[in-house]
Design an enzyme around this catalytic site. Sequence first.
Site, PDB file in Angstrom:
ATOM      1  N   ARG A 135      -3.699  -9.049  -0.434  1.00 44.60           N
ATOM      2  CA  ARG A 135      -2.948 -10.024  -1.228  1.00 44.60           C
ATOM      3  C   ARG A 135      -1.472 -10.015  -0.838  1.00 44.60           C
ATOM      4  NH1 ARG A 135      -4.195  -8.160  -5.589  1.00 44.60           N
ATOM      5  NH2 ARG A 135      -5.876  -9.560  -6.224  1.00 44.60           N
TER       6      ARG A 135
ATOM      7  N   SER B 299      -7.976  -5.161  -1.727  1.00 51.44           N
ATOM      8  CA  SER B 299      -7.434  -6.382  -2.349  1.00 51.44           C
ATOM      9  C   SER B 299      -5.926  -6.287  -2.528  1.00 51.44           C
ATOM     10  CB  SER B 299      -8.116  -6.630  -3.698  1.00 51.44           C
ATOM     11  OG  SER B 299      -7.848  -5.581  -4.610  1.00 51.44           O
TER      12      SER B 299
ATOM     13  N   ASN C  97       0.350 -13.133   1.545  1.00 54.63           N
ATOM     14  CA  ASN C  97       1.442 -13.948   1.021  1.00 54.63           C
ATOM     15  C   ASN C  97       2.718 -13.794   1.845  1.00 54.63           C
ATOM     16  OD1 ASN C  97       0.875 -15.366  -1.792  1.00 54.63           O
ATOM     17  ND2 ASN C  97      -0.298 -13.467  -1.754  1.00 54.63           N
TER      18      ASN C  97
END
Length: 261
Positions: free
Chosen positions: A196, A192, A200
Amino acid sequence: MSESSSAGGLTEYIQHHLTHNAGPALGGQFNFDSWAVALALGLVFVLWFGLAARKATAGVPSKGQVRDTFHGDRRSVTPLALTIFMWVVFMNTMDLLPLDLPGLLIKLVGGEEAAHHTYFRAVPTADLNTTLGLSVSVFFILIGHAWSAKGGMGFGKELLTAPFHAHGFGAILLAPVNLVMNVIEWLVKPISLAMRLFGNMYGGELVFMLIAGLMTSWVTFLPGVLANTAWGIFHILIILLQAFIFMILTVVYIAGARESH
């Protein structure tokens, strides 16, 4: 320029800018550009911090911020949090450089042909290999903290007895279930973290490339400049926020690894 050729030109432009300067490594590929930029920025941070940074400044994780999240011995956690935050900020900030700057520099040195056949991506955190490398490093740090706080036997026992606690024969039956649940929980943390940050930054890089497509025509040049400026200003927030999230989640995970369940 026709619509098809324009789309083809933009597609080729994006594909060129999304291609890494890579070579073969262990059956896969090694992205030299991500490695070189990340290493250079890491060295710049070490040099700058060693010479100039005597205390945290505004926007940099302070001891107080770490204290609110982590209640144990912060002598190693605070420097780790600061290093993660600043290094990720440095790497994320590369997304604010003009897209064509590397190509322009190569063109000035080696000519048009060399620029056309040379690939270089300047944002290490838009490369999944980089974010996975960071998160895997954090993963081993978490293991180290859990082992240090609970000992080998305590850590192993927790993997087999939590989150579903039982006694006697029930504990034996639930041990495999607990182990699977804990393995999943431990593996989700680095995955994760990596996905993440990568998602982005990759998305932000792609938006810059799409906006650059507007600036290829005199009709859309001014809207393209305005859109690029607006996205660049907004992207500064993303750059800082993603670095802060990566840092604070690392501290939270360390605190969780040291706690008993």
